[in-house]
Write an enzyme that holds these catalytic residues in place. Structure first.
Site, mmCIF file in Angstrom:
data_model
loop_
_atom_site.group_PDB
_atom_site.id
_atom_site.type_symbol
_atom_site.label_atom_id
_atom_site.label_comp_id
_atom_site.label_asym_id
_atom_site.label_seq_id
_atom_site.Cartn_x
_atom_site.Cartn_y
_atom_site.Cartn_z
ATOM 1 N N ARG A 106 5.316 -4.761 2.921
ATOM 2 C CA ARG A 106 5.874 -4.585 1.578
ATOM 3 C C ARG A 106 6.784 -5.754 1.184
ATOM 4 O O ARG A 106 6.797 -6.798 1.813
ATOM 5 C CB ARG A 106 6.599 -3.245 1.416
ATOM 6 C CG ARG A 106 5.679 -2.039 1.444
ATOM 7 C CD ARG A 106 6.172 -0.949 0.480
ATOM 8 N NE ARG A 106 5.288 0.208 0.473
ATOM 9 C CZ ARG A 106 5.471 1.308 1.188
ATOM 10 N NH1 ARG A 106 6.531 1.402 1.962
ATOM 11 N NH2 ARG A 106 4.627 2.300 1.117
ATOM 12 N N THR A 148 1.510 -0.727 8.782
ATOM 13 C CA THR A 148 2.045 -1.070 10.105
ATOM 14 C C THR A 148 0.911 -1.333 11.087
ATOM 15 O O THR A 148 0.955 -2.295 11.864
ATOM 16 C CB THR A 148 2.938 0.083 10.633
ATOM 17 O OG1 THR A 148 3.867 0.434 9.609
ATOM 18 C CG2 THR A 148 3.697 -0.315 11.881
ATOM 19 N N THR A 149 -0.102 -0.494 11.020
ATOM 20 C CA THR A 149 -1.257 -0.648 11.908
ATOM 21 C C THR A 149 -1.939 -1.995 11.659
ATOM 22 O O THR A 149 -2.317 -2.701 12.601
ATOM 23 C CB THR A 149 -2.260 0.506 11.656
ATOM 24 O OG1 THR A 149 -1.538 1.752 11.719
ATOM 25 C CG2 THR A 149 -3.374 0.513 12.674
ATOM 26 N N GLY A 209 0.834 -1.202 0.000
ATOM 27 C CA GLY A 209 0.000 0.000 0.000
ATOM 28 C C GLY A 209 0.863 1.243 0.000
ATOM 29 O O GLY A 209 2.071 1.183 0.264
ATOM 30 N N ASN A 210 0.212 2.355 -0.272
ATOM 31 C CA ASN A 210 0.909 3.652 -0.354
ATOM 32 C C ASN A 210 1.530 4.024 1.002
ATOM 33 O O ASN A 210 1.235 3.399 2.034
ATOM 34 C CB ASN A 210 -0.092 4.721 -0.800
ATOM 35 C CG ASN A 210 0.576 5.849 -1.570
ATOM 36 O OD1 ASN A 210 1.781 6.078 -1.446
ATOM 37 N ND2 ASN A 210 -0.203 6.557 -2.367
ATOM 38 N N ILE A 211 2.331 5.052 1.013
ATOM 39 C CA ILE A 211 2.927 5.550 2.256
ATOM 40 C C ILE A 211 1.802 5.990 3.197
ATOM 41 O O ILE A 211 0.877 6.696 2.780
ATOM 42 C CB ILE A 211 3.869 6.749 1.966
ATOM 43 C CG1 ILE A 211 4.959 6.345 0.965
ATOM 44 C CG2 ILE A 211 4.496 7.275 3.255
ATOM 45 C CD1 ILE A 211 5.822 7.509 0.487
ATOM 46 N N ALA A 212 1.863 5.532 4.438
ATOM 47 C CA ALA A 212 0.879 5.888 5.490
ATOM 48 C C ALA A 212 -0.531 5.373 5.208
ATOM 49 O O ALA A 212 -1.511 5.911 5.722
ATOM 50 C CB ALA A 212 0.857 7.398 5.737
ATOM 51 N N SER A 213 -0.616 4.315 4.408
ATOM 52 C CA SER A 213 -1.947 3.742 4.119
ATOM 53 C C SER A 213 -2.475 2.931 5.305
ATOM 54 O O SER A 213 -3.660 2.591 5.344
ATOM 55 C CB SER A 213 -1.883 2.865 2.867
ATOM 56 O OG SER A 213 -0.882 1.877 3.015
ATOM 57 N N GLY A 214 -1.591 2.568 6.227
ATOM 58 C CA GLY A 214 -2.016 1.801 7.406
ATOM 59 C C GLY A 214 -1.431 0.399 7.483
ATOM 60 O O GLY A 214 -1.937 -0.443 8.222
ATOM 61 N N GLU A 228 8.740 -3.344 7.801
ATOM 62 C CA GLU A 228 9.752 -2.771 6.908
ATOM 63 C C GLU A 228 10.933 -2.261 7.737
ATOM 64 O O GLU A 228 10.716 -1.660 8.795
ATOM 65 C CB GLU A 228 9.138 -1.547 6.205
ATOM 66 C CG GLU A 228 8.831 -1.718 4.762
ATOM 67 C CD GLU A 228 8.252 -0.435 4.182
ATOM 68 O OE1 GLU A 228 7.803 0.455 4.928
ATOM 69 O OE2 GLU A 228 8.227 -0.342 2.956
HETATM 70 N N1 ADP Z 1 -7.708 3.669 9.617
HETATM 71 C C1 ADP Z 1 -7.013 4.694 10.080
HETATM 72 N N2 ADP Z 1 -7.609 5.874 10.335
HETATM 73 C C2 ADP Z 1 -6.914 6.939 10.787
HETATM 74 N N3 ADP Z 1 -5.587 6.917 11.035
HETATM 75 C C3 ADP Z 1 -4.921 5.764 10.793
HETATM 76 C C4 ADP Z 1 -5.575 4.605 10.306
HETATM 77 N N4 ADP Z 1 -4.676 3.622 10.170
HETATM 78 C C5 ADP Z 1 -3.500 4.150 10.542
HETATM 79 N N5 ADP Z 1 -3.629 5.419 10.929
HETATM 80 C C6 ADP Z 1 -2.587 6.350 11.358
HETATM 81 O O1 ADP Z 1 -1.967 6.826 10.157
HETATM 82 C C7 ADP Z 1 -0.563 6.896 10.301
HETATM 83 C C8 ADP Z 1 0.085 5.955 9.279
HETATM 84 O O2 ADP Z 1 -0.265 4.615 9.593
HETATM 85 P P1 ADP Z 1 0.794 3.445 9.433
HETATM 86 O O3 ADP Z 1 0.167 2.190 9.905
HETATM 87 O O4 ADP Z 1 2.099 3.825 10.072
HETATM 88 O O5 ADP Z 1 0.974 3.429 7.836
HETATM 89 P P2 ADP Z 1 2.077 2.715 6.929
HETATM 90 O O6 ADP Z 1 2.750 1.663 7.736
HETATM 91 O O7 ADP Z 1 1.317 2.206 5.771
HETATM 92 O O8 ADP Z 1 3.023 3.813 6.510
HETATM 93 C C9 ADP Z 1 -0.265 6.528 11.726
HETATM 94 O O9 ADP Z 1 -0.187 7.719 12.485
HETATM 95 C C10 ADP Z 1 -1.470 5.698 12.155
HETATM 96 O O10 ADP Z 1 -1.731 5.785 13.542
HETATM 97 N N1 LIG Z 2 11.304 1.233 -1.760
HETATM 98 C C1 LIG Z 2 10.918 2.195 -0.888
HETATM 99 C C2 LIG Z 2 10.145 1.890 0.224
HETATM 100 C C3 LIG Z 2 9.800 2.902 1.080
HETATM 101 N N2 LIG Z 2 10.221 4.153 0.847
HETATM 102 C C4 LIG Z 2 9.898 5.214 1.819
HETATM 103 C C5 LIG Z 2 8.477 5.666 1.827
HETATM 104 C C6 LIG Z 2 8.269 6.131 3.239
HETATM 105 O O1 LIG Z 2 8.760 7.462 3.385
HETATM 106 C C7 LIG Z 2 9.161 5.204 4.037
HETATM 107 C C8 LIG Z 2 8.440 4.056 4.698
HETATM 108 O O2 LIG Z 2 7.261 3.756 4.039
HETATM 109 P P1 LIG Z 2 5.873 3.443 4.797
HETATM 110 O O3 LIG Z 2 6.073 2.119 5.445
HETATM 111 O O4 LIG Z 2 5.614 4.497 5.805
HETATM 112 O O5 LIG Z 2 4.845 3.411 3.731
HETATM 113 O O6 LIG Z 2 10.116 4.706 3.120
HETATM 114 C C9 LIG Z 2 10.975 4.439 -0.266
HETATM 115 O O7 LIG Z 2 11.339 5.621 -0.502
HETATM 116 N N3 LIG Z 2 11.326 3.448 -1.103
#
Ligand code: ADP
Ligand SMILES: Nc1ccn([C@H]2C[C@H](O)[C@@H](COP(=O)(O)O)O2)c(=O)n1
Length: 285
Positions: A158, A86-87, A79-84, A103
């Site tokens: 990922r 890790t959560t 998924g995209n960056i900050a898509s959730g 990751e």
């Molecule tokens: N469903 C959701 N709704 C709102 N905030 C969320 C949700 N899932 C995750 N977050 C928050 O969004 C941010 C990014 O989530 P994270 O799980 O770290 O994303 P990723 O690992 O894809 O980069 C974190 O601050 C997390 O607490």
């Molecule tokens: N091949 C990659 C993988 C990740 N990144 C960057 C994108 C984010 O800034 C960070 C971690 O990603 P997230 O887990 O938060 O989606 O690493 C990259 O540049 N290249």
């Protein structure tokens, strides 16, 4: 080359094994045929054996694998960056008996006191190759890492595939990676995927809008990412869609399960519960 300088144990071991075997291959047999015929030592690396479950298409014989790896199904959360992602991994690790591999972002932020992730965001033309070489290495290391517990399923954040098909591709297509850097990374990627078995049994795609990611990214407030504009997330989103939904970008290493992920946390947990069986049933496919 950076990979050589870093001296990653698994990769250099694989390379050494291949090179050593090649040196004594009979001249009438092609290198590929000879490797297929080899039964490598039962140390760290061995030839692919038959699997406990029926998903065998990603484990062709003749490739090098880590011992035991072929026994445990692997789910990659993309998924995209900050898509959730890790959560999502945290939720499943708390509620199921699974092995979770996040990751290695901390490594990307600190390698011997340097921060290639931060450098890449500051100057992608100069540092894109540096970060992505290290990402490729560390993701390969994740894929090959030894089983750490007896959980029947491994869930990874990922993969080496999205590193190449999404991030490297985006840098190149946006004109921020010189063609020679892209060629070097592609050669490395092609060699790795041709010679080393990287089993993936299911991709879970957390499908979000770029706007949602932009908001979550700002909320997460990771220092290096403060410069990321919405347009960057839009490009990454398009590549995810091309790869995982339209399937026009590159071959898929595994089937894809799409989970809409724009919802609030509560609804997402509900979504995970709804899909739990489908995801974990991977172990008995
Ligand atoms: N469903 C959701 N709704 C709102 N905030 C969320 C949700 N899932 C995750 N977050 C928050 O969004 C941010 C990014 O989530 P994270 O799980 O770290 O994303 P990723 O690992 O894809 O980069 C974190 O601050 C997390 O607490
Ligand atoms: N091949 C990659 C993988 C990740 N990144 C960057 C994108 C984010 O800034 C960070 C971690 O990603 P997230 O887990 O938060 O989606 O690493 C990259 O540049 N290249």
């Amino acid at each position: 080359m950076m990979v050589a300088a870093l001296g990653m144990a698994q990769l250099s071991r694989c390379v050494r094994l291949l090179t050593a075997r090649r040196a004594v291959a009979p001249s009438s047999v092609s290198a590929a045929e000879y490797h297929r015929a080899l039964m490598l030592d039962a140390g760290n690396v061995s030839r692919v054996q038959s699997r406990a479950h029926s998903v065998t298409q990603h484990r062709p014989p003749g490739k090098l694998v880590r011992d035991g790896e072929e026994k445990k199904p692997v789910i990659c959360v993309e998924g995209n960056i900050a898509s959730g992602k890790t959560t999502c991994l945290e939720y499943f690790s708390k509620t199921s008996n699974i092995e979770v591999l996040t990751e290695p972002v901390s490594k990307w932020r600190n390698i011997r006191g340097h921060n290639p992730l931060g450098l890449m965001y500051q100057d992608p033309e100069r540092w894109g190759i540096t970060l992505q070489t290290y990402v490729q290495l560390t993701m390969l290391d994740r894929h090959l890492s030894s089983v750490v517990n007896s959980a029947p399923v491994r869930m990874m954040e990922r993969s080496i595939f999205s590193a190449k098909y999404i991030f490297v591709e985006n840098l190149f297509r946006s004109g921020k990676m010189p063609e020679v850097d892209y060629a070097v990374l592609s050669e490395w990627f092609d060699w790795i995927t041709a010679n080393i078995s990287i089993p993936v049994d299911l991709i879970v795609y957390l499908q979000t809008s770029p706007q949602t990611c932009h908001e979550r990214l700002k909320q997460r407030c990771r220092e290096e990412e403060k410069v990321i504009p919405l347009e960057y997330l839009e490009s990454l989103h398009q590549l995810h869609e091309d790869w995982l939904i339209k399937q026009t970008l590159a071959s898929l290493p595994a089937p894809v399960l799409v989970i809409p992920a724009d919802h609030d946390l509560q609804k997402m947990l509900h979504q995970y519960e709804k899909n739990r069986e489908k995801i974990l049933a991977t172990s008995s496919v």
